[in-house]
Design a protein around this motif. Structure first.
Motif, mmCIF file in Angstrom:
data_model
loop_
_atom_site.group_PDB
_atom_site.id
_atom_site.type_symbol
_atom_site.label_atom_id
_atom_site.label_comp_id
_atom_site.label_asym_id
_atom_site.label_seq_id
_atom_site.Cartn_x
_atom_site.Cartn_y
_atom_site.Cartn_z
ATOM 1 N N ALA A 223 0.814 -1.215 0.000
ATOM 2 C CA ALA A 223 0.000 0.000 0.000
ATOM 3 C C ALA A 223 0.844 1.260 0.000
ATOM 4 O O ALA A 223 0.518 2.231 -0.682
ATOM 5 C CB ALA A 223 -0.939 -0.007 1.210
ATOM 6 N N GLU A 224 1.962 1.285 0.756
ATOM 7 C CA GLU A 224 2.697 2.530 0.904
ATOM 8 C C GLU A 224 4.140 2.251 1.314
ATOM 9 O O GLU A 224 4.410 1.354 2.118
ATOM 10 C CB GLU A 224 2.024 3.409 1.959
ATOM 11 N N VAL A 225 5.065 3.040 0.767
ATOM 12 C CA VAL A 225 6.478 2.962 1.119
ATOM 13 C C VAL A 225 6.957 4.378 1.408
ATOM 14 O O VAL A 225 6.824 5.272 0.572
ATOM 15 C CB VAL A 225 7.322 2.337 -0.002
ATOM 16 N N GLU A 226 7.518 4.577 2.596
ATOM 17 C CA GLU A 226 8.018 5.891 3.003
ATOM 18 C C GLU A 226 9.416 5.726 3.590
ATOM 19 O O GLU A 226 9.695 4.733 4.283
ATOM 20 C CB GLU A 226 7.119 6.523 4.072
ATOM 21 N N GLY A 227 10.273 6.713 3.323
ATOM 22 C CA GLY A 227 11.578 6.677 3.979
ATOM 23 C C GLY A 227 12.693 7.235 3.130
ATOM 24 O O GLY A 227 12.478 8.034 2.220
ATOM 25 N N ARG A 228 13.915 6.787 3.431
ATOM 26 C CA ARG A 228 15.120 7.358 2.831
ATOM 27 C C ARG A 228 16.045 6.252 2.343
ATOM 28 O O ARG A 228 16.168 5.195 2.962
ATOM 29 C CB ARG A 228 15.858 8.220 3.862
ATOM 30 N N LEU A 229 16.733 6.546 1.227
ATOM 31 C CA LEU A 229 17.773 5.670 0.705
ATOM 32 C C LEU A 229 19.027 6.493 0.465
ATOM 33 O O LEU A 229 18.951 7.630 -0.028
ATOM 34 C CB LEU A 229 17.344 5.011 -0.613
ATOM 35 N N THR A 230 20.174 5.910 0.797
ATOM 36 C CA THR A 230 21.460 6.588 0.630
ATOM 37 C C THR A 230 22.344 5.745 -0.273
ATOM 38 O O THR A 230 22.553 4.557 -0.022
ATOM 39 C CB THR A 230 22.150 6.797 1.988
ATOM 40 N N LEU A 231 22.876 6.373 -1.315
ATOM 41 C CA LEU A 231 23.722 5.688 -2.280
ATOM 42 C C LEU A 231 25.138 6.273 -2.261
ATOM 43 O O LEU A 231 25.315 7.495 -2.281
ATOM 44 C CB LEU A 231 23.148 5.827 -3.693
ATOM 45 N N ALA A 232 26.115 5.379 -2.247
ATOM 46 C CA ALA A 232 27.529 5.742 -2.373
ATOM 47 C C ALA A 232 27.955 6.746 -1.308
ATOM 48 O O ALA A 232 28.143 7.930 -1.576
ATOM 49 C CB ALA A 232 27.824 6.286 -3.763
ATOM 50 N N GLU A 233 28.136 6.243 -0.090
ATOM 51 C CA GLU A 233 28.530 7.091 1.033
ATOM 52 C C GLU A 233 29.920 6.687 1.520
ATOM 53 O O GLU A 233 30.200 5.503 1.702
ATOM 54 C CB GLU A 233 27.524 6.972 2.170
ATOM 55 N N SER A 234 30.780 7.689 1.757
ATOM 56 C CA SER A 234 32.141 7.454 2.253
ATOM 57 C C SER A 234 32.427 8.411 3.399
ATOM 58 O O SER A 234 32.081 9.593 3.326
ATOM 59 C CB SER A 234 33.175 7.669 1.136
ATOM 60 N N ARG A 235 33.109 7.893 4.443
ATOM 61 C CA ARG A 235 33.459 8.712 5.608
ATOM 62 C C ARG A 235 34.855 8.334 6.099
ATOM 63 O O ARG A 235 35.273 7.180 5.964
ATOM 64 C CB ARG A 235 32.449 8.529 6.756
ATOM 65 N N CYS A 236 35.548 9.305 6.720
ATOM 66 C CA CYS A 236 36.854 9.013 7.297
ATOM 67 C C CYS A 236 37.122 9.938 8.472
ATOM 68 O O CYS A 236 36.514 11.003 8.606
ATOM 69 C CB CYS A 236 37.979 9.146 6.260
ATOM 70 N N GLU A 237 38.035 9.497 9.330
ATOM 71 C CA GLU A 237 38.503 10.270 10.480
ATOM 72 C C GLU A 237 40.020 10.206 10.506
ATOM 73 O O GLU A 237 40.609 9.134 10.389
ATOM 74 C CB GLU A 237 37.921 9.708 11.773
ATOM 75 N N THR A 238 40.669 11.356 10.661
ATOM 76 C CA THR A 238 42.119 11.450 10.556
ATOM 77 C C THR A 238 42.812 10.696 11.693
ATOM 78 O O THR A 238 42.458 10.887 12.862
ATOM 79 C CB THR A 238 42.569 12.915 10.583
ATOM 80 N N PRO A 239 43.797 9.844 11.372
ATOM 81 C CA PRO A 239 44.589 9.213 12.437
ATOM 82 C C PRO A 239 45.412 10.260 13.179
ATOM 83 O O PRO A 239 45.788 11.289 12.619
ATOM 84 C CB PRO A 239 45.501 8.240 11.671
ATOM 85 N N ALA A 240 45.713 9.986 14.455
ATOM 86 C CA ALA A 240 46.560 10.882 15.232
ATOM 87 C C ALA A 240 47.987 10.809 14.705
ATOM 88 O O ALA A 240 48.504 9.730 14.413
ATOM 89 C CB ALA A 240 46.520 10.504 16.705
ATOM 90 N N ALA A 241 48.628 11.956 14.555
ATOM 91 C CA ALA A 241 49.998 11.984 14.060
ATOM 92 C C ALA A 241 50.933 11.392 15.096
ATOM 93 O O ALA A 241 50.777 11.599 16.295
ATOM 94 C CB ALA A 241 50.411 13.420 13.735
ATOM 95 N N ALA A 242 51.933 10.640 14.651
ATOM 96 C CA ALA A 242 52.883 10.013 15.569
ATOM 97 C C ALA A 242 53.638 11.066 16.370
ATOM 98 O O ALA A 242 53.940 10.882 17.544
ATOM 99 C CB ALA A 242 53.875 9.149 14.787
ATOM 100 N N GLU A 243 53.947 12.220 15.749
ATOM 101 C CA GLU A 243 54.677 13.259 16.452
ATOM 102 C C GLU A 243 53.851 13.827 17.596
ATOM 103 O O GLU A 243 54.365 14.109 18.677
ATOM 104 C CB GLU A 243 55.063 14.377 15.481
ATOM 105 N N GLU A 244 52.553 14.021 17.368
ATOM 106 C CA GLU A 244 51.700 14.576 18.409
ATOM 107 C C GLU A 244 51.618 13.638 19.600
ATOM 108 O O GLU A 244 51.674 14.055 20.751
ATOM 109 C CB GLU A 244 50.302 14.835 17.845
ATOM 110 N N GLU A 245 51.474 12.315 19.343
ATOM 111 C CA GLU A 245 51.385 11.361 20.448
ATOM 112 C C GLU A 245 52.709 11.287 21.198
ATOM 113 O O GLU A 245 52.750 11.104 22.399
ATOM 114 C CB GLU A 245 50.996 9.987 19.904
ATOM 115 N N SER A 246 53.848 11.439 20.479
ATOM 116 C CA SER A 246 55.150 11.410 21.138
ATOM 117 C C SER A 246 55.298 12.595 22.082
ATOM 118 O O SER A 246 55.790 12.459 23.191
ATOM 119 C CB SER A 246 56.257 11.422 20.088
ATOM 120 N N GLU A 247 54.853 13.780 21.635
ATOM 121 C CA GLU A 247 54.925 14.954 22.489
ATOM 122 C C GLU A 247 54.034 14.808 23.712
ATOM 123 O O GLU A 247 54.378 15.228 24.809
ATOM 124 C CB GLU A 247 54.529 16.192 21.689
#
Length: 308
Positions: A223-247
């Motif tokens: 009878a009815e279809v409601e909602g959302r579809l997402t196509l081709a999604e990419s995400r990232c989060e920057t790794p911590a720099a080794a120099e920053e962790e050393s400090e």
């Protein structure tokens, strides 16, 4: 000439004292080495398709949530998936229902060193919803998204779209100026949000297509279809720099303490250069002093024994 006999136990203690003096320096030196920083993990995720739909069967007697994902990956746990179809059971008279079919459906997520990267590619794709088994909700030639997060650089997100797609049987030109609305009487309506990218100082996200769907076919088993579809999604989060962790891990040294230590080190290096000694010279000298002290003590003990 008088001969002094040093007892056996005294000689043993002298040898032990000399050995301890010679080994104490190198042990302390090994413990004072630089700390090794551990790289941050970072994060990356990608998915070709994600759905969040509510499906109501005839007369709304049954509510079926349609949540399907295709080629959803995360790093560092997983890396790549390339399945070409996503299906749903229990809607089309109990038969498997194909939500998405494609010639290419690729999702990749990697975290290597100081870089986290995610990407998706979808080509020759047909997207269906229950109630419209013959009419495609969307047909598209190719879309892709990419997100790159590298330590020390600004995160980057990008999307590639075709010039046009087919929505509910209609050829629609895509525009970056805003959402695209498509409505078919007796079938339903679709809103397309195109090429969405977002970046912060440490994250990036890219979505090729996000569809808001409202389908109400006149004479089908849904009878009815409601909602959302997402196509081709990419995400990232920057790794911590080794120099920053050393400090962050290294202990802070007061400025006045550094000033007091540096001249002493300079004088020690100068003395070594003048005498021709190497880095082991202080430890050899310390061992000799300890040996002489132990020997003197042994002599004193021996003399007292003879007097008694």
């Amino acid at each position: 000439m008088n001969t002094i006999n040093v007892p056996t136990h005294a000689r043993r203690w002298s040898a032990v004292a000399a050995a301890c003096a010679l080994t104490a320096g190198p042990v302390a030196l090994a413990g004072a080495g630089p700390a090794h920083a551990t790289e941050g993990h970072g994060h990356a995720s990608a998915s070709v398709l994600r759905t969040d739909l509510d499906v109501s069967l005839l007369n709304k007697s049954v509510q079926v949530p349609l949540t399907v994902s295709l080629n959803e990956v995360e790093a560092p746990r997983s890396a790549r998936k390339t399945a070409l179809t996503a299906t749903l059971d229990g809607v089309d008279h109990g038969k498997p229902f194909s939500v998405l079919s494609a010639g290419t459906a690729d999702a990749v997520a990697t975290v290597e060193g100081d870089t986290a990267e995610a990407s998706t590619t979808l080509a020759d794709a047909r997207l269906h919803v229950p109630g419209l088994p013959l009419l495609s909700l969307v047909e598209l030639e190719a879309v892709s998204s990419k997100a790159v997060c590298e330590a020390g650089k600004s995160p980057h997100a990008s999307v590639t779209l075709p010039a046009a797609v087919t929505v509910l049987g209609k050829r629609v030109a895509l525009s970056a100026g805003g959402p695209t609305h498509v409505e078919v009487p007796g079938v339903g309506a679709v809103r397309l949000d195109l090429s969405q990218t977002e970046t912060t100082s440490a994250t990036a996200a890219a979505t090729a297509l996000r569809l808001e769907v409202s389908v109400n076919p006149a004479n089908l088993n849904v009878a009815e279809v409601e909602g959302r579809l997402t196509l081709a999604e990419s995400r990232c989060e920057t790794p911590a720099a080794a120099e920053e962790e050393s400090e962050a891990a290294a202990p802070e040294t007061p400025a006045d303490e550094d000033a007091a230590v540096e001249p002493q080190g300079a004088r020690a290096e100068t003395n070594l250069a003048e005498t021709g000694g190497d880095s082991a010279t202080p430890y050899v000298a310390a061992g000799a002093v300890a040996l002489l002290a132990a020997g003197g003590g042994a002599v004193l003990v021996s003399r007292r024994g003879r007097r008694n």
